[in-house]
Design a protein around this motif. Structure first.
Motif, mmCIF file in Angstrom:
data_model
loop_
_atom_site.group_PDB
_atom_site.id
_atom_site.type_symbol
_atom_site.label_atom_id
_atom_site.label_comp_id
_atom_site.label_asym_id
_atom_site.label_seq_id
_atom_site.Cartn_x
_atom_site.Cartn_y
_atom_site.Cartn_z
ATOM 1 N N TRP A 1 0.836 -1.208 0.000
ATOM 2 C CA TRP A 1 0.000 0.000 0.000
ATOM 3 C C TRP A 1 0.869 1.256 0.000
ATOM 4 N N GLY A 2 1.945 1.257 0.787
ATOM 5 C CA GLY A 2 2.809 2.433 0.861
ATOM 6 C C GLY A 2 3.505 2.740 -0.451
ATOM 7 N N LEU A 3 4.134 1.740 -1.065
ATOM 8 C CA LEU A 3 4.822 1.958 -2.338
ATOM 9 C C LEU A 3 3.844 2.359 -3.442
ATOM 10 N N THR A 4 2.683 1.718 -3.488
ATOM 11 C CA THR A 4 1.689 2.044 -4.512
ATOM 12 C C THR A 4 1.140 3.451 -4.306
ATOM 13 N N ASN A 5 0.842 3.801 -3.073
ATOM 14 C CA ASN A 5 0.280 5.119 -2.762
ATOM 15 C C ASN A 5 1.228 6.244 -3.162
ATOM 16 N N GLU A 6 2.515 6.003 -3.030
ATOM 17 C CA GLU A 6 3.507 7.026 -3.373
ATOM 18 C C GLU A 6 3.935 6.958 -4.841
ATOM 19 N N GLY A 7 3.282 6.095 -5.620
ATOM 20 C CA GLY A 7 3.614 5.987 -7.038
ATOM 21 C C GLY A 7 4.908 5.249 -7.298
ATOM 22 N N ARG A 8 5.411 4.553 -6.292
ATOM 23 C CA ARG A 8 6.677 3.826 -6.432
ATOM 24 C C ARG A 8 6.469 2.374 -6.833
ATOM 25 N N LEU A 9 5.206 1.954 -6.898
ATOM 26 C CA LEU A 9 4.844 0.620 -7.366
ATOM 27 C C LEU A 9 3.479 0.756 -8.030
ATOM 28 N N ARG A 10 3.399 0.362 -9.275
ATOM 29 C CA ARG A 10 2.143 0.493 -10.010
ATOM 30 C C ARG A 10 1.391 -0.833 -10.024
ATOM 31 N N PRO A 11 0.081 -0.797 -10.246
ATOM 32 C CA PRO A 11 -0.701 -2.037 -10.234
ATOM 33 C C PRO A 11 -0.201 -3.104 -11.208
ATOM 34 N N ASP A 12 0.513 -2.702 -12.252
ATOM 35 C CA ASP A 12 1.031 -3.688 -13.204
ATOM 36 C C ASP A 12 2.347 -4.315 -12.739
ATOM 37 N N GLY A 13 2.814 -3.954 -11.525
ATOM 38 C CA GLY A 13 4.015 -4.572 -10.971
ATOM 39 C C GLY A 13 5.306 -3.864 -11.293
ATOM 40 N N THR A 14 5.247 -2.688 -11.882
ATOM 41 C CA THR A 14 6.476 -1.966 -12.170
ATOM 42 C C THR A 14 6.730 -0.962 -11.047
ATOM 43 N N PRO A 15 7.938 -0.607 -10.731
ATOM 44 C CA PRO A 15 9.147 -0.902 -11.480
ATOM 45 C C PRO A 15 9.581 -2.362 -11.326
ATOM 46 N N PHE A 16 10.098 -2.865 -12.407
ATOM 47 C CA PHE A 16 10.480 -4.264 -12.510
ATOM 48 C C PHE A 16 11.437 -4.699 -11.404
ATOM 49 N N LEU A 17 12.410 -3.863 -11.054
ATOM 50 C CA LEU A 17 13.430 -4.282 -10.087
ATOM 51 C C LEU A 17 12.959 -4.224 -8.636
ATOM 52 N N GLN A 18 11.765 -3.697 -8.371
ATOM 53 C CA GLN A 18 11.198 -3.779 -7.021
ATOM 54 C C GLN A 18 10.630 -5.182 -6.774
ATOM 55 N N MET A 19 10.105 -5.790 -7.832
ATOM 56 C CA MET A 19 9.400 -7.060 -7.702
ATOM 57 C C MET A 19 10.241 -8.213 -7.155
ATOM 58 N N PRO A 20 11.511 -8.387 -7.560
ATOM 59 C CA PRO A 20 12.268 -9.524 -6.998
ATOM 60 C C PRO A 20 12.352 -9.481 -5.473
ATOM 61 N N LEU A 21 12.502 -8.290 -4.919
ATOM 62 C CA LEU A 21 12.611 -8.175 -3.467
ATOM 63 C C LEU A 21 11.286 -8.481 -2.783
ATOM 64 N N LEU A 22 10.179 -8.078 -3.396
ATOM 65 C CA LEU A 22 8.862 -8.385 -2.831
ATOM 66 C C LEU A 22 8.567 -9.884 -2.913
ATOM 67 N N VAL A 23 8.880 -10.480 -4.054
ATOM 68 C CA VAL A 23 8.629 -11.915 -4.234
ATOM 69 C C VAL A 23 9.419 -12.728 -3.208
ATOM 70 N N LEU A 24 10.688 -12.399 -3.027
ATOM 71 C CA LEU A 24 11.515 -13.148 -2.076
ATOM 72 C C LEU A 24 11.159 -12.813 -0.634
ATOM 73 N N GLY A 25 10.893 -11.542 -0.359
ATOM 74 C CA GLY A 25 10.627 -11.114 1.010
ATOM 75 C C GLY A 25 9.304 -11.597 1.575
ATOM 76 N N PHE A 26 8.315 -11.790 0.707
ATOM 77 C CA PHE A 26 6.978 -12.150 1.184
ATOM 78 C C PHE A 26 6.486 -13.478 0.607
ATOM 79 N N ARG A 27 7.378 -14.389 0.295
ATOM 80 C CA ARG A 27 6.973 -15.642 -0.348
ATOM 81 C C ARG A 27 6.104 -16.528 0.541
ATOM 82 N N ASP A 28 6.149 -16.362 1.860
ATOM 83 C CA ASP A 28 5.273 -17.140 2.742
ATOM 84 C C ASP A 28 3.880 -16.520 2.867
ATOM 85 N N GLU A 29 3.768 -15.224 2.525
ATOM 86 C CA GLU A 29 2.494 -14.525 2.710
ATOM 87 C C GLU A 29 1.713 -14.292 1.417
#
Length: 188
Positions: A116-144
């Motif tokens: 919610w924070g990254l999306t609200n600040e325009g740092r993460l868009r609903p389509d999953g960009t920026p591309f290089l943010q996604m690897p950290l989210l996928v690895l960091g929250f893989r259990d959730e």
């Protein structure tokens, strides 16, 4: 760390922490989510080890659950079992509100704060960009939280593991705590 009464905003949508994982020793997390009419449909995703219980308290919501579209209105309650692909949104025209319990909690508070924070600040868009943010989210929250990509999950993890060092080197972080978005409401 989220506290009861903390609120996250995403455009006109609002998420209020009611009971935190610290209060339940990780057994569950409970939030109230309020969605604006015709809110953006989130990506189809699933939770590998968590069950979600939701009760609509006002308005109506659409749930795409394992490919089946369902509609719920005020008073309806439903469960989403682990490993079940789903997406939930408000089809409009009025605001919708749900009470939402995630069991066990794991790091779901941090998932909400980060997405919610990254999306609200325009740092993460609903389509999953920026591309290089996604690897950290996928690895960091893989259990959730896992987005359904059409690729085997292990392939996604391998790709993200390869890209994560570059993401970190460019200043991306795996978690995020919104500073301007967060406010504490009096607990009731």
């Amino acid at each position: 760390m989220a506290r009861p009464g903390d609120v996250l905003h995403l455009g006109e949508d609002r998420l209020t922490f009611l009971t935190t994982s610290a209060e339940t020793n990780g057994a569950y997390l409970e939030v109230e989510a309020e969605y604006a009419p015709a809110s953006i449909k989130p990506p189809v995703h699933y939770h590998p080890k968590q069950t979600e219980r939701m009760q609509v308290t006002s308005g109506r919501l659409n749930l795409l659950l394992d490919g089946d579209l369902r509609e719920y209105t005020a008073g309806d309650e439903f469960h989403i079992p682990p490993n079940t692909p789903h997406s939930l949104w408000n089809p409009g025209p009025e605001r919708a509100r749900i009470n939402w319990r995630t069991t066990p909690a794991y790091r779901t508070e941090k998932v909400f704060e980060t997405l919610w924070g990254l999306t609200n600040e325009g740092r993460l868009r609903p389509d999953g960009t920026p591309f290089l943010q996604m690897p950290l989210l996928v690895l960091g929250f893989r259990d959730e939280y896992r987005v359904v990509t059409g690729r085997p999950h292990l392939l996604d993890v391998a790709l993200c593991t390869a890209l994560a060092p570059l993401s970190l080197a460019l200043g991306y972080r795996p978690t995020y705590r919104p500073a301007q978005v967060r406010e504490t409401q009096p607990a009731t």
